[in-house]
Design a protein around this motif. Structure first.
Motif, PDB file in Angstrom:
ATOM      1  N   THR A   5       1.065  -1.152   0.033  1.00 29.07           N
ATOM      2  CA  THR A   5      -0.132   0.070  -0.080  1.00 29.07           C
ATOM      3  C   THR A   5       0.909   1.198  -0.038  1.00 29.07           C
ATOM      4  O   THR A   5       0.533   2.166  -0.837  1.00 29.07           O
ATOM      5  CB  THR A   5      -0.965   0.044   1.265  1.00 29.07           C
ATOM      6  OG1 THR A   5      -1.887  -1.083   1.161  1.00 29.07           O
ATOM      7  CG2 THR A   5      -1.908   1.157   1.286  1.00 29.07           C
ATOM      8  N   ALA A   6       1.818   1.312   0.790  1.00 26.77           N
ATOM      9  CA  ALA A   6       2.895   2.480   0.759  1.00 26.77           C
ATOM     10  C   ALA A   6       3.369   2.391  -0.582  1.00 26.77           C
ATOM     11  O   ALA A   6       3.552   3.761  -0.869  1.00 26.77           O
ATOM     12  CB  ALA A   6       3.845   2.311   1.926  1.00 26.77           C
ATOM     13  N   THR A   7       3.878   1.624  -1.027  1.00 20.90           N
ATOM     14  CA  THR A   7       4.487   1.715  -2.557  1.00 20.90           C
ATOM     15  C   THR A   7       3.574   2.236  -3.528  1.00 20.90           C
ATOM     16  O   THR A   7       3.691   3.077  -4.403  1.00 20.90           O
ATOM     17  CB  THR A   7       5.008   0.198  -2.865  1.00 20.90           C
ATOM     18  OG1 THR A   7       6.034  -0.220  -1.991  1.00 20.90           O
ATOM     19  CG2 THR A   7       5.631   0.142  -4.323  1.00 20.90           C
ATOM     20  N   THR A  11       3.835   5.645  -5.713  1.00 20.55           N
ATOM     21  CA  THR A  11       3.709   5.540  -7.113  1.00 20.55           C
ATOM     22  C   THR A  11       2.716   6.671  -7.588  1.00 20.55           C
ATOM     23  O   THR A  11       2.991   7.193  -8.620  1.00 20.55           O
ATOM     24  CB  THR A  11       3.421   4.371  -7.630  1.00 20.55           C
ATOM     25  OG1 THR A  11       4.283   3.231  -7.067  1.00 20.55           O
ATOM     26  CG2 THR A  11       3.363   4.311  -9.022  1.00 20.55           C
ATOM     27  N   VAL A  12       1.319   6.610  -6.946  1.00 19.16           N
ATOM     28  CA  VAL A  12       0.614   7.458  -7.227  1.00 19.16           C
ATOM     29  C   VAL A  12       0.900   8.891  -7.152  1.00 19.16           C
ATOM     30  O   VAL A  12       0.818   9.857  -7.955  1.00 19.16           O
ATOM     31  CB  VAL A  12      -0.898   7.392  -6.451  1.00 19.16           C
ATOM     32  CG1 VAL A  12      -1.684   8.577  -6.602  1.00 19.16           C
ATOM     33  CG2 VAL A  12      -1.319   5.960  -6.849  1.00 19.16           C
ATOM     34  N   ALA A  13       1.665   9.195  -5.876  1.00 16.47           N
ATOM     35  CA  ALA A  13       2.181  10.584  -5.587  1.00 16.47           C
ATOM     36  C   ALA A  13       3.080  11.012  -6.596  1.00 16.47           C
ATOM     37  O   ALA A  13       3.179  12.080  -7.306  1.00 16.47           O
ATOM     38  CB  ALA A  13       2.721  10.575  -4.203  1.00 16.47           C
ATOM     39  N   LEU A  14       4.166  10.084  -7.061  1.00 15.32           N
ATOM     40  CA  LEU A  14       5.331  10.344  -8.044  1.00 15.32           C
ATOM     41  C   LEU A  14       4.628  10.753  -9.456  1.00 15.32           C
ATOM     42  O   LEU A  14       4.956  11.857 -10.024  1.00 15.32           O
ATOM     43  CB  LEU A  14       6.221   9.383  -8.217  1.00 15.32           C
ATOM     44  CG  LEU A  14       7.218   9.625  -9.064  1.00 15.32           C
ATOM     45  CD1 LEU A  14       8.257  10.429  -8.671  1.00 15.32           C
ATOM     46  CD2 LEU A  14       8.025   8.281  -9.105  1.00 15.32           C
ATOM     47  N   ALA A  15       3.418  10.171  -9.904  1.00 17.78           N
ATOM     48  CA  ALA A  15       2.727  10.292 -11.130  1.00 17.78           C
ATOM     49  C   ALA A  15       2.122  11.625 -10.964  1.00 17.78           C
ATOM     50  O   ALA A  15       2.249  12.353 -11.987  1.00 17.78           O
ATOM     51  CB  ALA A  15       1.675   9.314 -11.315  1.00 17.78           C
TER      52      ALA A  15
END
Length: 97
Positions: A5-7, A11-15
């Motif tokens: 979930t953290a990963t 990933t969503v935040a990076l996108a």
């Protein structure tokens, strides 16, 4: 919270951050190019190219990795090279008459 979930959240935040960077970089590039077309000053042309390269570099690591199967390390290297070249062009634009 599980590690998966953290990963996923990262990933969503990076996108989101990369997309916003592309949007803002694209706007800056557009206005620099618009200023170049209006004035025909070479420095503004170089500035537009430099910002365009930096903006393009922002997207490359993820795009190369996701769509072309390039290793993430190679994608980050390509991204970093484009950003470096973009900054060099921006620096030159500040120097040229």
């Amino acid at each position: 919270m599980s590690p998966h979930t953290a990963t996923t959240e990262v990933t969503v935040a990076l996108a989101i951050v990369k997309t916003l960077g592309l949007l803002v970089g694209g706007i800056i590039t557009y206005f620099a190019f618009k200023a170049y077309r209006r004035t025909r000053h070479r420095a503004l042309g170089y500035l537009a190219v430099g910002f365009g390269l930096v903006t393009l570099g922002l997207a490359f690591a993820g795009l190369l990795h996701e769509f072309l199967g390039v290793s993430l390390e190679t994608g980050v290297l390509v991204e970093s090279v484009l950003v470096l070249i973009g900054f060099l062009v921006i620096a030159y634009s500040l120097y040229v008459q």
